[in-house]
Design a protein around this motif. Structure first.
Motif, mmCIF file in Angstrom:
data_model
loop_
_atom_site.group_PDB
_atom_site.id
_atom_site.type_symbol
_atom_site.label_atom_id
_atom_site.label_comp_id
_atom_site.label_asym_id
_atom_site.label_seq_id
_atom_site.Cartn_x
_atom_site.Cartn_y
_atom_site.Cartn_z
ATOM 1 N N MET A 211 -3.847 33.432 -1.013
ATOM 2 C CA MET A 211 -5.097 34.113 -1.301
ATOM 3 C C MET A 211 -5.489 33.989 -2.769
ATOM 4 S SD MET A 211 -6.765 35.049 1.062
ATOM 5 C CE MET A 211 -7.588 36.259 1.960
ATOM 6 N N ILE A 212 -4.514 34.036 -3.629
ATOM 7 C CA ILE A 212 -4.798 33.928 -5.057
ATOM 8 C C ILE A 212 -5.343 32.541 -5.373
ATOM 9 C CG2 ILE A 212 -3.761 33.925 -7.357
ATOM 10 C CD1 ILE A 212 -1.858 36.092 -6.378
ATOM 11 N N LEU A 213 -4.751 31.521 -4.742
ATOM 12 C CA LEU A 213 -5.228 30.154 -4.970
ATOM 13 C C LEU A 213 -6.673 29.983 -4.502
ATOM 14 C CD1 LEU A 213 -2.141 27.936 -4.087
ATOM 15 C CD2 LEU A 213 -3.139 28.379 -6.327
ATOM 16 N N LYS A 214 -7.023 30.648 -3.406
ATOM 17 C CA LYS A 214 -8.396 30.569 -2.904
ATOM 18 C C LYS A 214 -9.372 31.134 -3.940
ATOM 19 C CE LYS A 214 -11.229 31.753 1.061
ATOM 20 N NZ LYS A 214 -11.295 32.475 2.329
ATOM 21 N N GLY A 215 -8.987 32.223 -4.586
ATOM 22 C CA GLY A 215 -9.831 32.812 -5.632
ATOM 23 C C GLY A 215 -9.974 31.894 -6.835
ATOM 24 N N PHE A 216 -8.870 31.244 -7.229
ATOM 25 C CA PHE A 216 -8.919 30.295 -8.345
ATOM 26 C C PHE A 216 -9.781 29.086 -8.003
ATOM 27 C CE2 PHE A 216 -4.673 32.020 -9.956
ATOM 28 C CZ PHE A 216 -5.269 32.749 -10.972
ATOM 29 N N LYS A 217 -9.649 28.617 -6.752
ATOM 30 C CA LYS A 217 -10.449 27.465 -6.317
ATOM 31 C C LYS A 217 -11.933 27.817 -6.360
ATOM 32 C CE LYS A 217 -11.202 24.576 -2.247
ATOM 33 N NZ LYS A 217 -10.781 24.341 -0.866
ATOM 34 N N GLU A 218 -12.276 29.008 -5.870
ATOM 35 C CA GLU A 218 -13.681 29.434 -5.880
ATOM 36 C C GLU A 218 -14.195 29.547 -7.311
ATOM 37 O OE1 GLU A 218 -16.252 33.310 -4.536
ATOM 38 O OE2 GLU A 218 -14.637 32.646 -3.218
ATOM 39 N N LYS A 219 -13.384 30.077 -8.199
ATOM 40 C CA LYS A 219 -13.792 30.214 -9.593
ATOM 41 C C LYS A 219 -13.998 28.842 -10.241
ATOM 42 C CE LYS A 219 -12.858 32.622 -13.829
ATOM 43 N NZ LYS A 219 -12.181 33.697 -14.483
ATOM 44 N N SER A 220 -13.122 27.877 -9.937
ATOM 45 C CA SER A 220 -13.298 26.537 -10.511
ATOM 46 C C SER A 220 -14.542 25.867 -9.960
ATOM 47 C CB SER A 220 -12.053 25.670 -10.262
ATOM 48 O OG SER A 220 -12.030 25.145 -8.965
ATOM 49 N N ASN A 221 -14.857 26.107 -8.682
ATOM 50 C CA ASN A 221 -16.070 25.538 -8.092
ATOM 51 C C ASN A 221 -17.328 26.185 -8.678
ATOM 52 O OD1 ASN A 221 -14.854 23.599 -6.514
ATOM 53 N ND2 ASN A 221 -14.682 24.927 -4.724
ATOM 54 N N LYS A 222 -17.283 27.497 -8.948
ATOM 55 C CA LYS A 222 -18.428 28.171 -9.576
ATOM 56 C C LYS A 222 -18.651 27.628 -10.987
ATOM 57 C CE LYS A 222 -18.472 32.593 -7.178
ATOM 58 N NZ LYS A 222 -18.218 34.040 -7.282
ATOM 59 N N LYS A 223 -17.571 27.419 -11.698
ATOM 60 C CA LYS A 223 -17.674 26.879 -13.055
ATOM 61 C C LYS A 223 -18.285 25.478 -13.023
ATOM 62 C CE LYS A 223 -14.861 26.058 -17.143
ATOM 63 N NZ LYS A 223 -13.511 26.092 -17.706
ATOM 64 N N HIS A 224 -17.858 24.666 -12.052
ATOM 65 C CA HIS A 224 -18.403 23.310 -11.905
ATOM 66 C C HIS A 224 -19.890 23.367 -11.538
ATOM 67 C CE1 HIS A 224 -18.328 19.012 -11.220
ATOM 68 N NE2 HIS A 224 -18.906 19.215 -10.046
ATOM 69 N N LEU A 225 -20.265 24.283 -10.650
ATOM 70 C CA LEU A 225 -21.665 24.441 -10.249
ATOM 71 C C LEU A 225 -22.526 24.813 -11.459
ATOM 72 C CD1 LEU A 225 -23.886 24.680 -8.045
ATOM 73 C CD2 LEU A 225 -23.206 27.063 -7.801
ATOM 74 N N ASN A 226 -22.082 25.770 -12.252
ATOM 75 C CA ASN A 226 -22.844 26.162 -13.443
ATOM 76 C C ASN A 226 -22.969 25.012 -14.425
ATOM 77 O OD1 ASN A 226 -23.574 28.795 -12.765
ATOM 78 N ND2 ASN A 226 -21.558 29.569 -13.341
ATOM 79 N N LYS A 227 -21.922 24.205 -14.547
ATOM 80 C CA LYS A 227 -21.970 23.042 -15.441
ATOM 81 C C LYS A 227 -23.009 22.034 -14.939
ATOM 82 C CE LYS A 227 -19.161 19.237 -17.137
ATOM 83 N NZ LYS A 227 -17.940 18.487 -16.931
ATOM 84 N N LEU A 228 -23.003 21.767 -13.621
ATOM 85 C CA LEU A 228 -23.982 20.840 -13.036
ATOM 86 C C LEU A 228 -25.412 21.326 -13.261
ATOM 87 C CD1 LEU A 228 -22.401 19.907 -9.579
ATOM 88 C CD2 LEU A 228 -22.804 18.376 -11.500
ATOM 89 N N LEU A 229 -25.634 22.607 -13.035
ATOM 90 C CA LEU A 229 -26.984 23.151 -13.146
ATOM 91 C C LEU A 229 -27.459 23.215 -14.588
ATOM 92 C CD1 LEU A 229 -26.868 25.955 -10.438
ATOM 93 C CD2 LEU A 229 -27.974 23.714 -10.288
ATOM 94 N N SER A 230 -26.546 23.444 -15.523
ATOM 95 C CA SER A 230 -26.964 23.486 -16.925
ATOM 96 C C SER A 230 -27.263 22.089 -17.475
ATOM 97 C CB SER A 230 -25.901 24.165 -17.779
ATOM 98 O OG SER A 230 -24.723 23.392 -17.809
ATOM 99 N N GLN A 231 -26.641 21.057 -16.910
ATOM 100 C CA GLN A 231 -26.872 19.682 -17.353
ATOM 101 C C GLN A 231 -28.024 19.014 -16.619
ATOM 102 O OE1 GLN A 231 -23.123 17.796 -16.635
ATOM 103 N NE2 GLN A 231 -22.228 18.491 -18.558
ATOM 104 N N ARG A 232 -28.560 19.651 -15.617
ATOM 105 C CA ARG A 232 -29.585 19.044 -14.770
ATOM 106 C C ARG A 232 -30.877 18.824 -15.536
ATOM 107 N NH1 ARG A 232 -33.100 21.199 -10.348
ATOM 108 N NH2 ARG A 232 -33.606 19.350 -9.178
ATOM 109 N N GLU A 233 -31.392 17.622 -15.404
ATOM 110 C CA GLU A 233 -32.681 17.301 -16.005
ATOM 111 C C GLU A 233 -33.706 17.118 -14.895
ATOM 112 O OE1 GLU A 233 -32.560 14.017 -18.721
ATOM 113 O OE2 GLU A 233 -30.672 14.688 -19.580
ATOM 114 N N VAL A 234 -34.779 17.872 -14.968
ATOM 115 C CA VAL A 234 -35.826 17.794 -13.959
ATOM 116 C C VAL A 234 -36.833 16.753 -14.402
ATOM 117 C CG1 VAL A 234 -37.622 19.060 -12.737
ATOM 118 C CG2 VAL A 234 -35.500 20.209 -13.374
ATOM 119 N N SER A 235 -37.014 15.734 -13.579
ATOM 120 C CA SER A 235 -38.019 14.712 -13.887
ATOM 121 C C SER A 235 -38.960 14.602 -12.701
ATOM 122 C CB SER A 235 -37.349 13.365 -14.161
ATOM 123 O OG SER A 235 -36.694 12.906 -13.007
#
Length: 176
Positions: A1-25
């Motif tokens: 269960m703890i690993l599932k929480g860490f995995k979700e947190k790493s995926n959220k961090k990756h999502l925020n990184k993708l969205l902050s780098q996104r360029e709308v053209s």
């Protein structure tokens, strides 16, 4: 269960990184190919999107639909392209080759048709290399370029609004 929480947190961090780098053209290139991401737990009618594609003058061979389900039921395997949380790894990695192929396809438009706050669905939308992203109103407005504020059950309203705004943005030819 703890690993599932860490995995979700790493995926959220990756999502925020993708969205902050996104360029709308936004260009006035016409929509010739269409990708659709839907939550099969909310909407399970693929035919609605085939009708929408025809309404937008997108050929059937240029339409690709994938479905996501938070449930890991075997009965969902009747759909050709149905994915679940097991297809996602740490830091936003995609374990399924077919899903990765969909995400790397440069669609002219991508429709994200879901309202649930599933992290995996958001990752799919954010990782897609589509030029123009269309979705239903969600808590994170950085995901889509065009947001249609409608109920998920009112598909005809969504279809009419997408057609209207794509015509205004000169993304489709208005042939009537």
């Amino acid at each position: 269960m703890i690993l599932k929480g860490f995995k979700e947190k790493s995926n959220k961090k990756h999502l925020n990184k993708l969205l902050s780098q996104r360029e709308v053209s936004v260009t006035d290139s016409k929509v010739k190919s269409l990708g659709v991401i839907l939550n099969i737990d909310e909407v399970d009618d693929f035919e609605l999107f085939r009708v929408l594609a025809a309404h937008l003058n997108v050929r059937p061979n240029r339409l690709k639909i994938i479905a996501f389900s938070a449930n890991k039921k075997d009965t969902l395997s009747s759909w050709d392209a149905c994915y679940n949380p097991k297809d996602f790894g740490w830091s936003g990695t995609i374990k399924n080759i077919e899903l990765q192929t969909f995400l790397s396809t440069k669609f002219d438009a991508l429709i994200s048709y879901y309202t649930t706050e599933d992290l995996e669905l958001k990752l799919l939308t954010a990782k897609s290399e589509a030029q123009f992203k269309i979705g239903i109103l969600q808590t994170d407005e950085r995901l889509n370029d065009l947001i249609i504020n409608t109920n998920i059950k009112e598909f005809n309203v969504f279809k009419a609004e997408v057609h209207k705004y794509l015509t205004i943005l000169n993304k489709i030819k208005n042939e009537q």
